[in-house]
Each structure stands twice: as C-alpha cells, then as structure tokens.
Design a protein around this motif. Sequence first.
Motif, PDB file in Angstrom:
ATOM      1  N   ALA A  86       0.824  -1.203   0.000  1.00  0.00           N
ATOM      2  CA  ALA A  86       0.000   0.000   0.000  1.00  0.00           C
ATOM      3  C   ALA A  86       0.861   1.257   0.000  1.00  0.00           C
ATOM      4  O   ALA A  86       0.607   2.204  -0.754  1.00  0.00           O
ATOM      5  CB  ALA A  86      -0.929  -0.013   1.212  1.00  0.00           C
ATOM      6  N   VAL A  87       1.886   1.284   0.832  1.00  0.00           N
ATOM      7  CA  VAL A  87       2.765   2.456   0.904  1.00  0.00           C
ATOM      8  C   VAL A  87       3.486   2.655  -0.424  1.00  0.00           C
ATOM      9  O   VAL A  87       3.635   3.782  -0.910  1.00  0.00           O
ATOM     10  CB  VAL A  87       3.769   2.310   2.063  1.00  0.00           C
ATOM     11  CG1 VAL A  87       4.789   3.449   2.040  1.00  0.00           C
ATOM     12  CG2 VAL A  87       3.040   2.284   3.403  1.00  0.00           C
ATOM     13  N   ARG A  88       3.926   1.559  -1.030  1.00  0.00           N
ATOM     14  CA  ARG A  88       4.612   1.656  -2.322  1.00  0.00           C
ATOM     15  C   ARG A  88       3.692   2.248  -3.387  1.00  0.00           C
ATOM     16  O   ARG A  88       4.092   3.110  -4.172  1.00  0.00           O
ATOM     17  CB  ARG A  88       5.100   0.282  -2.761  1.00  0.00           C
ATOM     18  CG  ARG A  88       5.974   0.320  -4.014  1.00  0.00           C
ATOM     19  CD  ARG A  88       6.232  -1.085  -4.556  1.00  0.00           C
ATOM     20  NE  ARG A  88       6.845  -1.951  -3.554  1.00  0.00           N
ATOM     21  CZ  ARG A  88       8.152  -2.026  -3.337  1.00  0.00           C
ATOM     22  NH1 ARG A  88       8.971  -1.255  -4.035  1.00  0.00           N
ATOM     23  NH2 ARG A  88       8.635  -2.844  -2.420  1.00  0.00           N
ATOM     24  N   VAL A  89       2.435   1.794  -3.416  1.00  0.00           N
ATOM     25  CA  VAL A  89       1.470   2.301  -4.395  1.00  0.00           C
ATOM     26  C   VAL A  89       1.283   3.806  -4.210  1.00  0.00           C
ATOM     27  O   VAL A  89       1.275   4.576  -5.183  1.00  0.00           O
ATOM     28  CB  VAL A  89       0.121   1.570  -4.260  1.00  0.00           C
ATOM     29  CG1 VAL A  89      -0.977   2.288  -5.046  1.00  0.00           C
ATOM     30  CG2 VAL A  89       0.251   0.133  -4.751  1.00  0.00           C
ATOM     31  N   ALA A 112       7.693  -3.023  11.021  1.00  0.00           N
ATOM     32  CA  ALA A 112       8.835  -3.839  10.599  1.00  0.00           C
ATOM     33  C   ALA A 112       8.645  -4.355   9.182  1.00  0.00           C
ATOM     34  O   ALA A 112       9.614  -4.423   8.404  1.00  0.00           O
ATOM     35  CB  ALA A 112       9.028  -4.999  11.565  1.00  0.00           C
ATOM     36  N   GLU A 113       7.420  -4.721   8.834  1.00  0.00           N
ATOM     37  CA  GLU A 113       7.148  -5.227   7.480  1.00  0.00           C
ATOM     38  C   GLU A 113       7.399  -4.145   6.438  1.00  0.00           C
ATOM     39  O   GLU A 113       8.007  -4.396   5.387  1.00  0.00           O
ATOM     40  CB  GLU A 113       5.695  -5.733   7.404  1.00  0.00           C
ATOM     41  CG  GLU A 113       5.355  -6.505   6.130  1.00  0.00           C
ATOM     42  CD  GLU A 113       4.823  -5.627   5.020  1.00  0.00           C
ATOM     43  OE1 GLU A 113       4.943  -6.012   3.839  1.00  0.00           O
ATOM     44  OE2 GLU A 113       4.278  -4.534   5.320  1.00  0.00           O
ATOM     45  N   VAL A 114       6.951  -2.928   6.726  1.00  0.00           N
ATOM     46  CA  VAL A 114       7.187  -1.818   5.796  1.00  0.00           C
ATOM     47  C   VAL A 114       8.678  -1.499   5.728  1.00  0.00           C
ATOM     48  O   VAL A 114       9.242  -1.308   4.642  1.00  0.00           O
ATOM     49  CB  VAL A 114       6.377  -0.575   6.220  1.00  0.00           C
ATOM     50  CG1 VAL A 114       6.802   0.654   5.415  1.00  0.00           C
ATOM     51  CG2 VAL A 114       4.878  -0.824   6.037  1.00  0.00           C
ATOM     52  N   ALA A 115       9.344  -1.466   6.877  1.00  0.00           N
ATOM     53  CA  ALA A 115      10.774  -1.144   6.906  1.00  0.00           C
ATOM     54  C   ALA A 115      11.604  -2.181   6.160  1.00  0.00           C
ATOM     55  O   ALA A 115      12.619  -1.840   5.535  1.00  0.00           O
ATOM     56  CB  ALA A 115      11.247  -1.028   8.352  1.00  0.00           C
ATOM     57  N   PHE A 116      11.185  -3.429   6.211  1.00  0.00           N
ATOM     58  CA  PHE A 116      11.936  -4.491   5.531  1.00  0.00           C
ATOM     59  C   PHE A 116      11.840  -4.327   4.010  1.00  0.00           C
ATOM     60  O   PHE A 116      12.853  -4.429   3.303  1.00  0.00           O
ATOM     61  CB  PHE A 116      11.390  -5.866   5.931  1.00  0.00           C
ATOM     62  CG  PHE A 116      12.066  -7.015   5.233  1.00  0.00           C
ATOM     63  CD1 PHE A 116      13.311  -7.483   5.648  1.00  0.00           C
ATOM     64  CD2 PHE A 116      11.467  -7.628   4.138  1.00  0.00           C
ATOM     65  CE1 PHE A 116      13.938  -8.525   4.993  1.00  0.00           C
ATOM     66  CE2 PHE A 116      12.091  -8.677   3.472  1.00  0.00           C
ATOM     67  CZ  PHE A 116      13.327  -9.126   3.899  1.00  0.00           C
ATOM     68  N   HIS A 117      10.635  -4.084   3.509  1.00  0.00           N
ATOM     69  CA  HIS A 117      10.444  -3.991   2.057  1.00  0.00           C
ATOM     70  C   HIS A 117      10.774  -2.605   1.506  1.00  0.00           C
ATOM     71  O   HIS A 117      11.147  -2.479   0.328  1.00  0.00           O
ATOM     72  CB  HIS A 117       9.003  -4.367   1.700  1.00  0.00           C
ATOM     73  CG  HIS A 117       8.682  -5.812   1.917  1.00  0.00           C
ATOM     74  ND1 HIS A 117       9.125  -6.812   1.076  1.00  0.00           N
ATOM     75  CD2 HIS A 117       7.987  -6.432   2.903  1.00  0.00           C
ATOM     76  CE1 HIS A 117       8.704  -7.989   1.528  1.00  0.00           C
ATOM     77  NE2 HIS A 117       8.010  -7.790   2.629  1.00  0.00           N
ATOM     78  N   VAL A 121      11.612   4.317   3.687  1.00  0.00           N
ATOM     79  CA  VAL A 121      10.433   4.933   4.302  1.00  0.00           C
ATOM     80  C   VAL A 121      10.680   5.088   5.794  1.00  0.00           C
ATOM     81  O   VAL A 121      11.180   4.177   6.460  1.00  0.00           O
ATOM     82  CB  VAL A 121       9.175   4.090   4.037  1.00  0.00           C
ATOM     83  CG1 VAL A 121       7.992   4.589   4.878  1.00  0.00           C
ATOM     84  CG2 VAL A 121       8.813   4.136   2.556  1.00  0.00           C
ATOM     85  N   ARG A 122      10.318   6.228   6.343  1.00  0.00           N
ATOM     86  CA  ARG A 122      10.519   6.474   7.768  1.00  0.00           C
ATOM     87  C   ARG A 122       9.285   6.012   8.553  1.00  0.00           C
ATOM     88  O   ARG A 122       8.161   6.462   8.267  1.00  0.00           O
ATOM     89  CB  ARG A 122      10.786   7.955   8.011  1.00  0.00           C
ATOM     90  CG  ARG A 122      12.210   8.332   7.610  1.00  0.00           C
ATOM     91  CD  ARG A 122      12.442   9.811   7.692  1.00  0.00           C
ATOM     92  NE  ARG A 122      12.135  10.439   6.422  1.00  0.00           N
ATOM     93  CZ  ARG A 122      12.346  11.736   6.169  1.00  0.00           C
ATOM     94  NH1 ARG A 122      12.841  12.505   7.112  1.00  0.00           N
ATOM     95  NH2 ARG A 122      12.056  12.242   4.997  1.00  0.00           N
TER      96      ARG A 122
END
Length: 363
Positions: A86-89, A112-117, A121-122
């Motif tokens: 979602a953040v990437r989109v 953690a999931e967002v930070a890993f991929h 992103v902060r």
Amino acid sequence: MGDLKTVKCVVWDLDNTLWQGTLVEDPEVVLVERIRSVVETLDARGILQSVASKNDHEPAWAALERLGLGEYLVLPQISWGPKSTAVRVIADRLNFAYDTVAFVDDLPNERAEVAFHLPDVRCYPAADAPGLPDRPEFQPTITVDSRRRRAMYQAGFHRERARETFAGTDEDFLRTLDIRMSIVQATEDQLARVEELTLRTSQMNATGVHYSAETLRGFLDDPGHEVFVISMSDRFGSHGAIGVVLLHRHREVWHLKLLATSCRVVSLGAGATLLRWLIDRSARAGAHLAADFRRTDRNRMMEVAYRFAGLTDEDCACVRAIGIAGRDGIEVLHIRPAPQPAPTTMTVEAPGLGGPVVSGATP
C-alpha cells in the motif's frame, strides 16, 4: 536538519493510530482532538496524507467521512494486503522518493514489514503521532501554495480520470485543458516558494542544487541574473508555482544555471515548453544557450529533456570564455539556438526579456 529530507507524505494506519478503536470490533471508533490537530497542521504545511489500513474499504471510508477526515486524504489504500504494498502504491502514484514518505502504525510488526520492504520509508509508532509536527522533518518551508497542495493533487487525479475516458491523442487531450503557463520574474515575496522548489523537485531538476532564499535574493539584486517563477493552471484548477529558472545572461551566451519543474506537470509538457521558450529568447537575442547539468539518482528525465531539445556536449568557445566548464561534477550542455514555434497545447505568458510576450494555443 543536516541531510534529513522533509517529509512530503504521511501514510496513516487507522485502528488505534489515526483513530482510537478497532473498526471490526466496534464501528463507533473515535478521533481524539490532538490527532485531528496533527492532521490539520500537516495539511496546512503542504504535507500530503494518506492511509494504509487492513480493513474493509466501505465501512472504513464511511468512518473516515463521519470523523471529518476523508477530505484530508489522497489515494487511500484500504484492503487486507501487505501495508508495504500500500505504501509503495501511494509513493509511486505521487512520484515521491521513498525517503520523503512517513508511515505511522501502532503495531511493531506492521512497521517492521514496511521497513523491511521499503527501508527508505521512515516509520513511526502511533505513540509518536502527537509530536510529529514538532520534528524537523515535518517542518517544510511554508509558502502560498502549501495550503493548496492537497487540492492541487486531487485536481490532478481528476485530470487523470478525464484522460482515461478521452478517446483522442494525448496532444488533443491537452488542447481541451485550456492550459496556461505564466513566466514571471521572481519577487522578494516569492523567494520562499522558489527555495522550496529547489528543494522539493528531484526528477525534473537539472542540477539537484539547493539555492537558499538568501542566495536567491542576491541574484534578484544582480542585473546580470534573472530568476523566473513559473505557474500553471487549466480547467481543473491551478497548479500553483511549478518551476524555477535561474539564468545568467552574458553578451554571447546565456548561462542556464538551474531549470527545475514539479513532476506533477511533466505530462503537460511544462519542461519542454520552458526549454523552447529559453531557446527562442536566446536565439532572438543572438546568444548561445549553455545549461548546467549534474546527474543525480533521480533526474534522468531532465537530461532526456535537454537532449531532446537539442542541447549537446559541444565544446564551444563561448562556454570557455565565461569559465563555467568542469565545476563540481557539473556538465555544461550547449546549443546554437534557432527561433522556436509557439506551443500548440498551451498559452504562454512570459517576458520577452525586453517586454511581455503571449504565445501559443488560443482559447
């Protein structure tokens, strides 16, 4: 602030982050006033906001509307998929670098999931949300366009939908928009916005160099320099100030120190139109045009625009004469200009560096 970039977009989780409560357990989630204040403050500063939430879209959006938050959000992503997706989109649709995006969530595993991929992103815990406006990365330069930024992006999405339903060519569609470009010499009151443009633009920035308001003020007082601010509008509304040109005029060559435009207007041909205007003006003045270019990891499109306009690596004596070659990784591109035809998809109102000029498509 050092090298810390200003946040351009905050992506909020919903449950126990933007609102208090878990929607699937209790549809009467509540918004605490300190979070409403954060949302309003960030919006006034021109920081866009969106949502990445694991919920059913329809009831979640209804709750956002009930709480008076829907109008503040662009490109909300509400589904049961990974939040990194979602953040990437959101970032990709906005054309923002990932290190200018912030993600706020109450759950450590989601952060953690967002930070890993998306390691650039902060990520911030929900407990930090009330203090976000006090952090330096959430304190951009405030300009006349800041409060209108969300509306300008929302108008852009309406424009995209209109293009999707238009049966003709891209050029034909642009003619339906009644695009107007205004090129004016910068004033003292506009310096904050000009400085912001040198900071915020990355893909369509010829050098990636940041010019402070103080430096720009010095150029305003120098009769050899011109600082131009470019604004655009169309039938969907104003784009605000979308570009800046910094020009040093010598007798035999005009030195284009900076050309930067917002990525929001790339598809409207803003950069190409500006370059043709500069080439045309220099040709009519009997001067060559030399443009600074410094490669960054984001501005490949600007090099393509320069090359497509006819600028080359020619080692011209006019460049050597003013001593601008080989500085700090900056290349100098050059053209022996010729008069340019008027644009066919927009009307340009601009100084002729000697008087006003109106050219291009007629209403």
